[in-house]
Design a protein around this motif. Sequence first.
Motif, short mmCIF file in Angstrom:
data_model
loop_
_atom_site.label_atom_id
_atom_site.label_comp_id
_atom_site.label_asym_id
_atom_site.label_seq_id
_atom_site.Cartn_x
_atom_site.Cartn_y
_atom_site.Cartn_z
N VAL A 213 -6.23 -13.62 -10.83
CA VAL A 213 -4.86 -13.94 -10.43
C VAL A 213 -3.87 -13.07 -11.19
CG1 VAL A 213 -3.09 -15.74 -10.43
CG2 VAL A 213 -5.42 -16.30 -9.69
N ILE A 214 -4.12 -12.90 -12.47
CA ILE A 214 -3.24 -12.06 -13.29
C ILE A 214 -3.27 -10.61 -12.78
CG2 ILE A 214 -2.87 -11.11 -15.61
CD1 ILE A 214 -3.99 -13.76 -16.71
N ALA A 215 -4.48 -10.13 -12.43
CA ALA A 215 -4.62 -8.77 -11.90
C ALA A 215 -3.85 -8.61 -10.60
CB ALA A 215 -6.09 -8.44 -11.69
N PHE A 216 -3.86 -9.65 -9.76
CA PHE A 216 -3.14 -9.61 -8.49
C PHE A 216 -1.64 -9.44 -8.73
CE2 PHE A 216 -0.73 -11.98 -5.28
CZ PHE A 216 -1.07 -11.27 -4.14
N PHE A 217 -1.10 -10.21 -9.68
CA PHE A 217 0.34 -10.09 -9.97
C PHE A 217 0.67 -8.73 -10.58
CE2 PHE A 217 0.21 -14.80 -9.78
CZ PHE A 217 1.25 -14.98 -8.89
N PHE A 218 -0.26 -8.17 -11.37
CA PHE A 218 -0.03 -6.84 -11.93
C PHE A 218 0.06 -5.80 -10.81
CE2 PHE A 218 -1.28 -2.75 -13.60
CZ PHE A 218 -0.58 -2.68 -14.79
N ALA A 219 -0.85 -5.91 -9.79
CA ALA A 219 -0.84 -4.97 -8.67
C ALA A 219 0.47 -5.07 -7.89
CB ALA A 219 -2.03 -5.22 -7.75
N ASN A 220 1.00 -6.29 -7.73
CA ASN A 220 2.29 -6.45 -7.05
C ASN A 220 3.41 -5.78 -7.84
OD1 ASN A 220 1.25 -7.82 -4.89
ND2 ASN A 220 1.69 -9.86 -5.69
N GLY A 221 3.37 -5.95 -9.14
CA GLY A 221 4.36 -5.29 -9.99
C GLY A 221 4.23 -3.77 -9.93
N PHE A 222 2.98 -3.28 -9.84
CA PHE A 222 2.72 -1.84 -9.75
C PHE A 222 3.38 -1.27 -8.50
CE2 PHE A 222 -0.05 1.35 -7.78
CZ PHE A 222 0.02 2.37 -8.72
N ARG A 223 3.26 -1.97 -7.37
CA ARG A 223 3.86 -1.49 -6.13
C ARG A 223 5.39 -1.57 -6.20
NH1 ARG A 223 -0.86 -3.90 -4.22
NH2 ARG A 223 -2.23 -2.31 -3.28
N SER A 224 5.89 -2.66 -6.74
CA SER A 224 7.34 -2.80 -6.86
C SER A 224 7.92 -1.70 -7.75
CB SER A 224 7.70 -4.17 -7.45
OG SER A 224 7.32 -5.21 -6.55
N ILE B 213 12.06 2.47 -4.05
CA ILE B 213 13.17 3.41 -4.16
C ILE B 213 14.38 2.77 -4.84
CG2 ILE B 213 14.14 2.85 -1.87
CD1 ILE B 213 14.75 5.83 -1.57
N GLU B 214 14.53 1.46 -4.71
CA GLU B 214 15.65 0.78 -5.35
C GLU B 214 15.37 0.64 -6.85
OE1 GLU B 214 16.43 -2.93 -3.52
OE2 GLU B 214 16.88 -2.07 -1.53
N SER B 215 16.29 1.06 -7.64
CA SER B 215 16.11 1.04 -9.10
C SER B 215 15.91 -0.38 -9.61
CB SER B 215 17.32 1.67 -9.81
OG SER B 215 17.48 3.00 -9.38
N LYS B 216 16.66 -1.31 -9.07
CA LYS B 216 16.58 -2.69 -9.53
C LYS B 216 15.20 -3.26 -9.30
CE LYS B 216 18.85 -7.19 -8.95
NZ LYS B 216 19.91 -7.92 -8.23
N ARG B 217 14.68 -3.06 -8.08
CA ARG B 217 13.34 -3.60 -7.78
C ARG B 217 12.27 -2.86 -8.57
NH1 ARG B 217 10.82 -4.80 -1.74
NH2 ARG B 217 8.77 -5.53 -2.49
N SER B 218 12.48 -1.55 -8.75
CA SER B 218 11.51 -0.76 -9.52
C SER B 218 11.46 -1.25 -10.97
CB SER B 218 11.89 0.71 -9.47
OG SER B 218 11.01 1.48 -10.26
N MET B 219 12.66 -1.52 -11.53
CA MET B 219 12.71 -2.00 -12.91
C MET B 219 12.06 -3.37 -13.04
SD MET B 219 13.49 -1.24 -15.94
CE MET B 219 14.48 0.22 -15.64
N LEU B 220 12.30 -4.23 -12.06
CA LEU B 220 11.66 -5.55 -12.07
C LEU B 220 10.14 -5.41 -12.01
CD1 LEU B 220 14.01 -7.63 -9.72
CD2 LEU B 220 13.70 -7.91 -12.19
N TYR C 196 3.36 2.10 -2.24
CA TYR C 196 4.74 1.69 -1.94
C TYR C 196 4.70 0.31 -1.28
CZ TYR C 196 9.70 2.25 -1.07
OH TYR C 196 11.05 2.10 -1.10
N PRO C 197 5.49 -0.63 -1.75
CA PRO C 197 5.42 -1.99 -1.23
C PRO C 197 5.74 -2.06 0.27
CG PRO C 197 7.36 -1.70 -2.61
CD PRO C 197 6.51 -0.49 -2.80
N GLU C 198 4.93 -2.81 0.99
CA GLU C 198 5.08 -3.09 2.43
C GLU C 198 4.78 -1.90 3.34
OE1 GLU C 198 8.91 -4.77 3.17
OE2 GLU C 198 8.80 -6.14 1.45
#
Length: 441
Positions: A178-189, A193-200, A278-280
């Motif tokens: 589960v932790i790895a899954f959330f890390f992968a989501n963060g990796f894509r975010s 291209i949006e700086s805010k989402r990239s920083m998050l 890239y997300p989505e």
Amino acid sequence: MKIFDILTSNQLLKETDAYHEISSSMTQSKYHQHIERKGKNIVIDAERENRAVLRKRVGDHKKLAKGSTISTKITQVRHLEHELLPNTEQKIKEIEYDLKAEFEKKKLQDTELAKFKEINNLKREARYPEDQRKIWGWIVFGLLFESILNAFFLAKASEFGLAGGFAMAVAISLINIVIAFFFANGFRSAHHIESKRSMLGILGMILVLLVMFTVALFIGHYRAALDQEAESAAFEAVKAMWEQPFGISTFDSWMLFLVTVTIFSVVVYKFCTNDDSYPEYGDITRKTLETRRVFSSMRTKAAEMIRREKELLNRKLEETYQELVNLSHELDEDIEAIAQLESDYRTYLLQQRNEFETFCEECRKRFAAECKAILEEQAVLPEKFLELEIPELETLLEEQDKHRFAEVSSQLRAFMEVEFSLLRKEFQAKVHLLYAEKEAA
């Protein structure tokens, strides 16, 4: 095939019981011909039956020329276009409607993908494995591998021994995945291209890593605490981790830590490479490709259906022409058949007369022999045989019949050679135009 049955002299002798009649009625030498009359009646009755068969056969062969079958068929051919094309056009419209609906879906999805790429400044194609389902094999493998390894190290913490240790190991592995899954989501975010989402995304990755290392260190300290005081191992592990995070004291504990980190890294890699970075982007690309595949498949099927409908129309036209050819042949065969029936019947009458004369001769020979043997006298025989008195056969194909056959045959041939050729060209042109428009669409 034999149609008219000839009564042979032997059959007549048997049916009249001629020999017995002659012998039993021998009283004088004069021959009265009553046996011949009996045979004559039998022959005349049989001829009536055969003549009735002849008339029925001739009538059957005249039906086509006298009836309305040919004129009806010609009318049907003339209206063939109005009968077939509207139904076929309706079928094609239904196919076209479904195809257009699917095309609109594909067009909309293509537009959505193009817009997504433009908004997110994506110049490349999405990258992901062809079969994304394979990741579940890796996840199950990692889950079992980590659980089996950890089970031996955690068995001491459970009153159920190895089985309890395995259950604890499975729970830890699930948490790790589960932790790895959330890390992968963060990796894509982080690639957005949006700086805010990239920083998050970057912050999320850092947070997930901290959580992962915290869990791994806790497991290592927990295993080390088991060797000291199993009942308060969890409390001692938290205390030791707070005071000295990397102060794990045993080899088994470090192995637990390394196994947890390694499995996490492998699962993270699989999660990250299982879809585009890239997300989505991967989701919308797959959806677009699926709509294209569905449309392409539907278009291929529609083209095949249209081709079959076109072949069906042309085949129906050729079958109709063949029906006309068969009718023309049937007319010719009817004329030949009537002529053959007349010839066969005249032959039958001639042979039947010969057989009757042979029957009469046999009767007279028998009478002469019996008269000499019984009466010892010379038989007195008439010079001539009895006349059969069968009516003359009328002409089966009269002038009006010949005229009717010639008229119908001429009408049919003229239609086939002139009008049908024009109808065929017009019909095929309309069919070609109809399908050319639909295929182009």
